[in-house]
Design an enzyme around this catalytic site. Structure first.
Site, PDB file in Angstrom:
ATOM      1  N   TRP A  73       0.595  -1.174  -0.241  1.00 39.59           N
ATOM      2  CA  TRP A  73       0.046   0.224  -0.114  1.00 39.59           C
ATOM      3  C   TRP A  73       0.551   0.984   0.056  1.00 39.59           C
ATOM      4  O   TRP A  73       0.182   2.131   0.675  1.00 39.59           O
ATOM      5  CB  TRP A  73      -1.123  -0.382   0.904  1.00 39.59           C
ATOM      6  N   HIS A  74       2.221   1.264  -0.626  1.00 36.98           N
ATOM      7  CA  HIS A  74       2.915   2.431  -1.073  1.00 36.98           C
ATOM      8  C   HIS A  74       2.661   3.287  -2.727  1.00 36.98           C
ATOM      9  O   HIS A  74       3.654   3.493  -3.007  1.00 36.98           O
ATOM     10  CB  HIS A  74       4.286   1.954  -0.617  1.00 36.98           C
ATOM     11  N   TYR A  75       1.755   2.972  -2.731  1.00 40.89           N
ATOM     12  CA  TYR A  75       2.333   3.224  -3.964  1.00 40.89           C
ATOM     13  C   TYR A  75       1.236   4.935  -3.983  1.00 40.89           C
ATOM     14  O   TYR A  75       1.981   5.420  -3.078  1.00 40.89           O
ATOM     15  CB  TYR A  75       0.864   3.170  -4.543  1.00 40.89           C
TER      16      TYR A  75
END
Length: 577
Positions: A515-517
């Site tokens: 979830w680090h886009y």
């Protein structure tokens, strides 16, 4: 009105009732007098600053600006307060697995086939993540051109309210010691700083397991200078031209409340008043395109009037690929999220989570498997494009029927820094509630794949280390191995690195998100170093969409810092003029 519209109206009305009457699951939940349901907003209003997106950057930004200006903060989701699925560590994963129209998490699937989520709640991703808190490296700060002194002050401002030191249990301690034993050195102890080697990082969960989020930073706000509207979905930014050769100037926004009623908010006439988009790596480029700023051919294909041809909006999309393996334990382990990290010399970060958690949420009636649950899309034992709803349902059923002893253990993961591989984002519809289409191109660059292979090899060494010995079975003696190998939705550690399944294939087939886009509105491509949108007046983008690569091992600390940092810089500029 559609069925979805009615559900949103009912939920927004109920949420507004709770908000008005001060209901909360936490005795320490703030009572923000400036926070309202958007249904109560006037149809027309005027402000010095309009911030679109009450997320990880938007909350500290709006709180800071409110001390010298009149600020409107528009958030498309609701309040995190009163929702134990957000506020309690033991319920991690419950919000991410909630697929209802009013969930604080909106699921999306990249064209690569990897299942992901975007926040839809005040506080943004800090309300949904695994809580790890770590600063960016000094090199990252230099490359960004930031003022180091103000950066440190801004981090400290954030940390006073939301950052804590975790207390390691035995399993996380074994991971830490295993990292050191296999050469991920030196040991840097507990620190917020990004330093090569092994460290214990910060967390936004306090000693009681309560989550603290970017929404808590609104405690710093001047209540007379801030209005926060919940369930306010911005449809578009409004632009005008003051002369034939002038550049487009942002002067207002159109937003809809939870009942679908349209409202307009305009900038007051005044020097340096601005609209600031902080809608995240998906929401910010999406809103620019919906407002007519983007690739001209793409805008015309969606019948969107072109304000500015900006072909780089939506380009440079990145997601840090993550691969994890399950390590079954012969003895019980504590429930933990990310607390220890190994920052390797080859560009991979090693982290860990442990224990099976059980949700008390009414929305989750069966087991909650934390960070690596198929319920939240983390099904990695089939290649990405085979992770269908049917495959997820089979995996959940399989896990629910397993004996608890078979799930006793934890996950060790590797996440590559960077990455070098990039993709793009495009509109699918003109509805801002719909997800855009996004492609990340995981492992397209061979160096990304090489880092993954080295990371998995490092995990194998940690599991086989003396420090970790009491938390592993002798591989052939583990009683659950025979039953779980063929059909299990849980990855086991590849035992033979050069056998029938090369690690390169393992990396590609088991890739997940952490979830680090980021990307889509990057500095020097879409915005300038002051985050002003190139070619446009009175409009900035301040959030993770401006990053070329994710800061630190986890970005939330830097995104919160950036909101505060830019808020201070904007106010200094305002005072100077």
């Amino acid at each position: 009105m559609s069925t979805l519209g009615w559900w949103r109206l009912i939920y927004a009305a109920f949420a507004g009732f709770l908000l008005f009457h001060g209901f909360s699951a936490s005795e320490n939940a703030p009572n923000y007098s400036f926070m309202h349901n958007a249904t109560s907003a006037p149809f027309l209003s005027y402000y010095d600053y309009i911030v679109v997106g009450g997320g990880t950057a938007g909350c500290p930004l709006a709180a800071t600006l409110s001390h010298l200006a009149n600020v409107l903060l528009l958030e498309r989701g609701g309040s995190p307060y009163g929702d134990p699925n957000i506020t309690k560590l033991v319920n991690f994963g419950a919000s991410l697995s909630d697929l209802s129209p009013w969930s604080p998490s909106q699921r999306f699937i990249s064209t690569d086939g990897v299942i992901n989520s975007r926040a839809r709640v005040l506080g943004g991703g800090s309300c949904l993540n695994a809580g790890f808190y770590t600063r960016a490296s000094p090199e990252y700060i230099r490359q960004a051109g930031w003022d180091g002194r103000l950066v440190n002050q801004s981090y400290e401002w954030v940390e006073k309210l939301v950052a804590f030191e975790p207390h390691l249990g035995h399993w996380q301690s074994a991971v830490r010691n295993g990292l050191l034993e296999v050469g991920v050195v030196p040991f840097n102890g507990f620190t917020f700083d990004h330093i090569n080697g092994t460290k214990v990082g910060g967390t936004i969960f306090d000693e009681q397991g309560n989550r603290h989020t970017a929404a808590d930073l609104l405690e710093y706000a001047n209540p007379r200078g801030l209005t926060v509207l919940l369930y306010a979905t911005v449809q578009k930014i409004l632009f005008r031209f003051r002369g034939r050769r002038s550049r487009p100037e942002a002067y207002g926004v159109i937003f809809r409340d939870g009942s679908g009623i349209e409202h307009r908010a305009y900038l007051k006439y005044g020097f340096k008043n601005e609209i600031i988009i902080s809608a995240g790596a998906l929401g910010s480029p999406q809103l620019l395109m919906l407002s007519g700023v983007g690739p001209v051919a793409h805008l015309k294909a969606h019948n969107i009037p072109v304000v500015l041809d900006q072909p780089l909006v939506g380009q440079g999309m990145c997601d840090n690929p993550m691969n994890a393996v399950f390590v079954p334990s012969p003895i019980p382990v504590e429930v933990s999220l990310i607390e220890v990290v190994g920052i390797t010399h080859f560009g991979s970060y090693i982290e860990a989570a442990s224990g099976e958690t059980f949700s008390a949420s009414v929305t989750t009636t069966s087991r909650n498997y934390g960070m690596f649950s198929p319920k939240i899309g983390q099904l990695s034992t089939v290649p990405p494009k085979q992770r269908t709803p049917e495959a997820i349902a089979r995996a959940v059923e399989y896990l629910d029927n397993l004996d608890q002893a078979a799930l006793q253990g934890g996950f060790i993961l590797e996440k590559i820094m960077g990455p070098i591989s990039t993709g793009h984002l495009e509109l699918q519809t003109r509805n801002p509630d719909d997800n855009p289409s996004v492609t990340f191109n995981y492992f397209q660059h061979p160096l990304d794949l090489q880092r993954c292979v080295q990371g998995i090899q490092t995990i194998g060494k940690i599991v086989e280390s003396e420090s970790f010995s009491k938390f592993r079975y002798d591989y052939m003696s583990w009683p659950g191995l025979v039953n779980m190998t063929e059909h299990s939705p849980i990855n086991l550690l590849p035992r033979h690195y050069n056998s029938s399944i090369p690690l390169e294939t393992f990396c590609r087939d088991t890739v997940m998100t952490i979830w680090h886009y980021h990307g889509g509105c990057q500095v020097s491509r879409v915005v300038d170093p002051d985050y002003k949108v190139l070619g446009v007046e009175a409009l900035r983008v301040i959030d993770g969409s401006t990053f070329n690569y994710s800061p630190g091992t986890n970005p939330q600390a830097t995104v919160m810092m950036l909101g505060r940092y830019m808020g201070v810089k904007i106010l200094r500029e305002r005072l100077g003029n």
